[in-house]
Design a protein around this motif. Structure first.
Motif: not given
Length: 708
Positions: A685-699
């Motif tokens: 969950l930690v890696g997925l949450a970090v990935g989704l958050s970073l993806f949303a910010v960069l987008l």
């Protein structure tokens, strides 16, 4: 008169030139080509939905049973996000310990349409994704119509394996090809949409299969030099910075899958070994002579040679990607065919399943052949060539077009009517199979014991015809469908080797019981070599002729109440055996039981006394045992380290014995021990949450920059 004909031909050529250079015509062709390709794939695959019953070819019955289990039997907290580990209510076939896209896809489709339609839909969806992904990648090198033809040839080469149940490999390859096209287009014309599409296709390819992750990774590496001078100034170039983040974002988003694979499936360690093929056979597989008709494959290889020279000379933007795919795939295919002992870890699996990379080789060959054809057309259309050379080129193109059209027509008819689309309702022996499964369902209480099937793979023709061995209709695990039509617990009839238990007891081929016993004088040396070649056996796995005492002991440990066989050798042996009693004969199948009834799901090893095992859920059992402290009790559930035993809140150690659960009683007298199967999330969950958050910010940042 000749002058008039020449003028008429010139005017016709001039009109064609005007038409081909018209922007609206080109736009129409670019839109119509993928639509035509999709229509052809749908035309080939849609008829299977009009025939009731599950698909039968090779692994398709297994996937149908898997979809059924995902919908009905697996406990809710093991579905979807938390991981998937199930074994037909602990019959021993652990089919998955991952967040694999194919399992998630089957689960979703089964809840929408049912298990049977889910497998058909997944097969058709994978074919569409592969075809459209191949078209998108081919468009980076070829014009629209030629790209559609190349994509169809790629689909045709993979069609047999799609029908056999390895559709998830081609789903991963199609997603990786789409990622390649998006990466290339992003570097040419950066946009937030293309960047997000590249991240998502990279992520989904990794979730689908490692072959997709490797293909997408090679495409990303291959496109890096295409940015050329901009890469030297990546700190000042926002597009390059975002491009460099794509694989790292995909890694974070796939952390549940990656961590699940790295953690292992929890079973006992097991090894696999490939068979050493002759060098001529390795050479044949490198050239993919068995994916398409030999004449057509030779033509593709012949055209691919000048295509490679054209790639090196003119197509710098895609050169690195194609060369990386060519070199890495050729290396893995040839390495996987050498005789080397393999442990199916993450790295070992890449070598053992290296034959899957020949599909990447085929994609490269087809694209290189397309480059040659495109160059011939350009030279003929734009080049000012001598008349003789123009005639020769025109004749060559006409000949190649005629051969391609003839092949396409033949392949369309073949794919449309392929036996791989056959369903259970259409085969001659459908009634025989249904009668057998119904008989087992009514005669055996699932709580009493299991059924052990001799697998039908390589030795049972569902149409009942005497065909050469092995033939297309003999390559199927039909008894996997027993889990769809009955409530029985079974061992055998499956084809997965993901645990030590499955490797020992579920070999996935006919002729064997309990994974290692063959009926004396029934398995020839030639057949054993075929089993080795198919990867169903390894040279460390000892085969031995059956004896009543050894076979009965193994079956009693597994709590086998009934044994179903179909081969002549086993039927003759069990009829003469003093340890078995024949219960029924249904068509080609014979059903036997042990004269000495198995002790049950749990047994005290010191005296063979039965201990009570109560099932509370598919992942929770209660053992009511009676004995002295330290006495061993064998529980007939497949060993997995995710099982935990507790007595009065204290942990009781569990061990593996004959791939089953073994524990030692913690006290004297009567005692209650709780057994529970659990999933470790391993920080997914930690890696997925970090990935989704970073993806949303960069987008968000990219879209804001675009608006500015």
């Amino acid at each position: 008169m000749p002058t008039q004909v020449g003028n008429r031909g010139f005017r016709m050529l001039y009109r064609w030139q005007i038409l081909l250079e018209d922007i609206r015509f080109r736009r129409t062709v670019s839109i119509a080509s993928p639509l035509l390709l999709s229509g052809v794939v749908l035309w080939i695959g849609l008829p299977m939905f009009f025939h009731p019953g599950p698909l039968l070819q090779t692994d398709q019955p297994v996937w149908t049973a898997v979809a059924h289990q995902l919908k009905t039997e697996v406990i809710p907290d093991q579905k979807w996000f938390w991981g998937i580990v199930f074994d037909q209510e602990n019959a021993g076939q652990v089919l998955g310990t991952s967040y694999s896209l194919n399992l998630i896809l089957l689960w979703g489709l089964a809840n929408l349409f049912g298990a049977v339609a889910a497998v058909k839909a997944a097969t058709l969806l994978s074919a569409l994704v592969l075809s459209l992904g191949a078209y998108a990648a081919a468009r980076e090198l070829l014009p629209p119509l030629l790209a559609a033809v190349a994509a169809f040839f790629i689909f045709a080469g993979a069609s047999e394996h799609l029908l056999e149940g390895t559709w998830y490999n081609h789903l991963a390859i199609g997603l990786a090809l789409g990622c390649w096209a998006l990466l290339s287009r992003y570097l040419v014309e950066p946009s937030a949409g293309k960047w997000a599409g590249a991240v998502l296709t990279f992520t989904l390819a990794a979730y689908a299969h490692p072959i997709g992750a490797i293909g997408a990774g090679l495409a990303w590496l291959g496109q890096l030099p295409a940015s050329g001078r901009r890469l030297q100034h990546w700190r000042r170039n926002a597009a390059i910075r975002y491009y460099l983040m794509i694989p790292f974002l995909a890694l974070l988003l796939t952390s549940p899958q990656a961590l699940a694979v790295l953690a292992g499936n929890g079973g006992t360690p097991y090894t696999f070994e490939t068979t050493a093929y002759p060098k001529w056979r390795q050479f044949e597989l490198l050239l993919n002579h068995n994916l398409l008709p030999r004449e057509m494959q030779r033509s593709i290889l012949f055209l691919a040679v000048p295509g490679l020279l054209l790639l090196l000379r003119f197509h710098r933007r895609q050169r690195r990607t194609l060369l990386l795919l060519l070199v890495v795939s050729a290396f893995l295919v040839s390495r996987g065919l050498a005789r080397i002992p393999l442990d199916l870890s993450v790295a070992g699996a890449l070598t053992h399943f290296a034959d899957r990379f020949r599909f990447w080789l085929q994609i490269v060959y087809v694209l290189l052949a397309g480059l040659t054809l495109n160059a011939l057309w350009d030279w003929l259309y734009y080049g000012r060539l001598p008349r003789l050379l123009t005639v020769i080129l025109s004749a060559a193109l006409l000949l190649l077009t005629w051969k391609a059209g003839k092949f396409t027509r033949h392949e369309l008819a073949l794919l449309r009517n392929a036996e791989g689309w056959t369903t259970l309702s259409e085969v001659r022996k459908s009634h025989e199979l249904q009668t057998l499964w119904n008989w087992l369902d009514t005669r055996l209480d699932p709580n009493r014991g299991r059924v052990h099937f001799e697998d039908t793979y390589l030795d049972y023709d569902w149409q009942g015809e005497d065909a050469p061995f092995p033939n297309w209709r003999r390559r199927s695990h039909l008894h996997a469908l027993a889990g769809l039509f009955t409530e029985i617990k079974q061992i055998g009839g499956w084809c997965h080797f993901t645990t030590g238990f499955a490797q020992h007891y579920n070999r996935g081929v006919s002729g064997l019981l309990a994974g290692k016993y063959f009926a004396p004088d029934s398995v020839s040396r030639k057949k054993i070599e075929i089993l080795l070649r198919y990867g169903a056996l390894n040279r460390r796995h000892t085969l031995q002729p059956a004896t009543d005492s050894l076979l009965a002991a193994d079956l009693q440990r597994l709590n086998i109440a009934l044994v179903v066989v179909h081969s002549r050798g086993w039927k003759a042996y069990l009829e003469k055996s003093s340890a078995f009693v024949k219960q029924a004969e249904i068509g080609e199948f014979a059903v036997f039981s042990l004269k000495r009834r198995p002790p049950g799901w749990a047994v005290r090893l010191s005296d063979g006394k039965r201990q009570k095992l109560i099932r509370q859920a598919s992942h929770r059992f209660v053992l009511e045992a009676d004995g002295r402290r330290g006495e061993p009790v064998l529980v007939s559930l497949a060993y997995n380290r995710r099982w935990q035993a507790r007595w009065q809140g204290k942990k009781v150690p569990l061990h593996a014995s004959h791939e089953l659960l073994l524990l030692y009683l913690p006290q004297d007298g009567r005692q209650i021990i709780e057994l529970e199967f659990g999933i470790r999330r391993n920080g997914a969950l930690v890696g997925l949450a970090v990935g989704l958050s970073l993806f949303a910010v960069l987008l968000f940042l990219q879209r804001r920059n675009e608006r500015a």
